[in-house]
Design a protein around this motif. Structure first.
Motif, PDB file in Angstrom:
ATOM      1  N   UNK A   1       0.849  -1.200   0.000  1.00  0.00           N
ATOM      2  CA  UNK A   1       0.000   0.000   0.000  1.00  0.00           C
ATOM      3  C   UNK A   1       0.888   1.256   0.000  1.00  0.00           C
ATOM      4  N   UNK A   2       1.975   1.229   0.768  1.00  0.00           N
ATOM      5  CA  UNK A   2       2.860   2.403   0.798  1.00  0.00           C
ATOM      6  C   UNK A   2       3.527   2.623  -0.558  1.00  0.00           C
ATOM      7  N   UNK A   3       3.888   1.512  -1.206  1.00  0.00           N
ATOM      8  CA  UNK A   3       4.502   1.618  -2.531  1.00  0.00           C
ATOM      9  C   UNK A   3       3.485   2.169  -3.546  1.00  0.00           C
ATOM     10  N   UNK A   4       2.250   1.659  -3.451  1.00  0.00           N
ATOM     11  CA  UNK A   4       1.192   2.136  -4.343  1.00  0.00           C
ATOM     12  C   UNK A   4       0.972   3.635  -4.122  1.00  0.00           C
ATOM     13  N   UNK A   5       1.014   4.052  -2.852  1.00  0.00           N
ATOM     14  CA  UNK A   5       0.824   5.473  -2.518  1.00  0.00           C
ATOM     15  C   UNK A   5       1.905   6.318  -3.190  1.00  0.00           C
ATOM     16  N   UNK A   6       3.169   5.845  -3.091  1.00  0.00           N
ATOM     17  CA  UNK A   6       4.284   6.597  -3.663  1.00  0.00           C
ATOM     18  C   UNK A   6       4.194   6.668  -5.190  1.00  0.00           C
ATOM     19  N   UNK A   7       3.816   5.544  -5.799  1.00  0.00           N
ATOM     20  CA  UNK A   7       3.676   5.534  -7.264  1.00  0.00           C
ATOM     21  C   UNK A   7       2.545   6.455  -7.699  1.00  0.00           C
TER      22      UNK A   7
END
Lengths: 263, 300
Positions: free
Chosen positions: A116-122
């Motif tokens: 989820x954090x990676x998706x947020x950053x992308x």
């Protein structure tokens, strides 16, 4: 004189592997080799990568605590050096790393929170696109609307988890009161997107993840709804369509030619 | 209407004034837009704006509409033996086209090798071979971007036994051969001189000032090497050291007013503290030594 390529190969190898001796010819002002001076470069590389992972995964950092997080990130960074000078892209392998990192096997939800954090950053860095005004679909005849393909916003990311990963993420990212979370409560599907100025992360209702994934695969509304219905009998196309139009994650709609159906 | 669609009405001029500027950091975006502080310019790290879209570009666009901008690259790896990354050059060209920075600078260092990026500025041996390679790369950058670039003097922690040039001579020769401008990082001068046992006053005295287009100032940390000798670390995480302010005044005495950037990248202070560093630099830039002495006494 050694070729520059050779000097840099040896320097780079000693940065990658702390067990290697410091590179030949790297000296202190008196001409003697000095382990501690070279260590500044080893430390700079390691700490800058750890800092970058820490900035990208603030909830994981809070869940693990500073010391445990930095050790985990140190092991990760040592085996996944950046491949591009654009550090915004670094750390994409961290969720998969967490999933197989033995010392943290007791926290099986970590990898999905990290996703989820990676998706947020992308989503944060994704291209701009204007959401489609729902009124634009009003003129499409009902019998043709089901054959429409919708283009979703380029920032859209879907994270499916058998754990309440979105709730865990939210509790560790926002200034909210920490509540007990029942890990057996069932999974959560998250929609992460930045249709307007800021990134939003929200829970998807049952069937929503399958429906959106199908739309992203280029399927028509009917096909996407069928896909969702197969595993989620209560799926309601109208509700879901209204929901995604309201959140602004649809940027375009086009009618698929009937003869191309089934492709 | 979406904030993303708000187009700034006009853009301030491109030229970087001979004033103090500040490194732009995300936690300060809103404060800057709301209060429009009186600073000469802002500088950003190019790589932080190589995402496709999102808040970084939105804020930078709004801030660029009000202030001149300089662009500072940290990933081009000019000092590497292997060829420059053409994709990275294209990304830089796109960013320059979009934001029209008044200055573009990079480092005398390398950071990539064998397809991996180390995210640190690594030192080069000062030899004729390195000189030729660095100059080829600078020629290529200036040609592909269609503009002059600035090269910054490095902070270093080791020397190479095979070096045959003094750093200042090496940098002067790069500028002479390629026509690039120079970015004099005064903190790097002090860090390198302490670590390499050179005289910082002599370094500034002999630096080819005719080619200097910009100055950087930053804070450093203090450590020691294996023999207990002072080892300074270019940490950009605190106030500028008093000795660096002295060297800066020496450099400005030779150069005259020159665009000067306050760099602070780690352990960020609030905006007020950063702005105060820029105001202190402006006192030196404007030759107001009396007030600078007062600020200095207050800073201890």
């Amino acid at each position: 004189m050694r070729p520059l390529a050779e000097v840099q190969s040896e320097f780079a190898a000693a940065l990658r592997d702390r067990q290697l001796p410091i590179p030949r010819g790297c000296v202190a002002p008196d001409g003697s080799p000095d382990e501690k001076r070279f260590a500044v470069y080893r430390n700079n590389v390691a700490s800058s990568l750890i800092d970058c992972v820490a900035e990208s995964y603030p909830a994981i950092r809070r869940l693990l605590g500073e010391e445990c997080f930095r050790e985990t990130a140190r092991v990760y960074a040592a085996q996944d050096l950046p491949r591009s000078p654009v550090m915004l892209e670094y750390g994409g392998g961290f969720p998969a790393f967490l999933e197989q990192f033995e010392p943290l096997a007791g926290l099986p939800y970590l990898a999905d929170v990290a996703r989820i954090e990676r998706a947020w950053l992308e989503a944060y860095h994704a291209p701009e696109a204007a959401p489609l005004d729902p009124a634009a679909l009003a003129g499409v005849p009902a019998d043709r609307a089901v054959d429409m393909c919708l283009t979703l916003h380029p920032s859209v990311r879907i994270v499916r988890s058998p754990f309440p990963a979105l709730s865990i993420w939210h509790m560790n990212i926002a200034d909210v009161e920490v509540q007990p979370i029942d890990l057996e409560a069932g999974g959560e599907d998250a929609l992460v997107a930045r249709p307007e100025a800021e990134v939003q992360a929200r829970a998807l209702p049952a069937g929503g993840a399958l429906f959106l994934t199908a739309l992203m695969d280029g399927e028509t509304l009917t096909q996407a709804a069928e896909r969702a219905l197969r595993s989620c009998p209560e799926f309601n196309l109208t509700d879901h369509l209204t929901g995604i139009l309201e959140t602004g994650v649809v940027i375009a709609g086009r009618l698929k030619r009937r003869r191309s159906r089934g492709h | 209407m979406s904030v993303l669609q708000a187009v700034p009405p006009r853009r301030t001029c491109n030229e970087i004034p001979a004033r103090a500027g500040v490194g732009l950091k995300a936690p300060h975006y809103r404060r800057i837009l709301e209060t429009q502080p009186d600073v000469g310019f802002f500088e950003v790290h190019a790589e932080n704006y190589m995402g496709a879209g999102g808040p970084p570009h939105r804020y930078l666009t709004e801030i660029r509409a009000c202030y001149p901008l300089s662009l500072h690259g940290v990933g081009l790896s000019i000092g590497a033996d292997h060829p420059l990354d053409r994709d990275h050059l294209r990304r830089l060209a796109a960013l320059i086209g979009r934001y029209e920075p008044g200055l573009f600078s990079e480092h005398l260092a390398w950071s990539s090798h064998g397809g991996q990026f180390f995210n640190d500025l690594l030192p080069v041996p000062y030899t004729l071979k390195t000189l030729q390679r660095v100059c080829e790369h600078i020629d290529q950058v200036q040609e592909s971007l269609g503009r002059q670039m600035l090269i910054e003097n490095p902070s270093t922690y080791v020397a190479f036994a095979e070096s045959t040039y003094w750093e200042v001579d090496f940098i002067a020769e790069i500028s002479r051969r390629t026509g690039c401008g120079l970015l004099l990082d005064v903190n790097n001068v002090y860090v390198a001189c302490t670590n390499q046992h050179w005289e910082a006053v002599r370094y500034i005295d002999e630096f080819p000032m005719a080619h200097v287009r910009q100055i950087h100032l930053a804070g450093h940390a203090t450590d020691a090497d294996a023999h207990g000798r002072a080892l300074l670390i270019d940490s950009h995480d605190r106030l500028i050291d008093g000795i660096v302010w002295d060297l800066y005044a020496q450099a400005i005495g030779k150069l005259g007013p020159t665009p000067t950037l306050i760099e602070w990248d780690q352990n960020l202070p609030d905006w007020g503290e950063l702005h105060a560093e820029a105001q202190r630099a402006e006192l030196i830039l404007s030759g107001d030594r009396q007030n600078e002495e007062t600020v200095r006494a207050a800073a201890g």
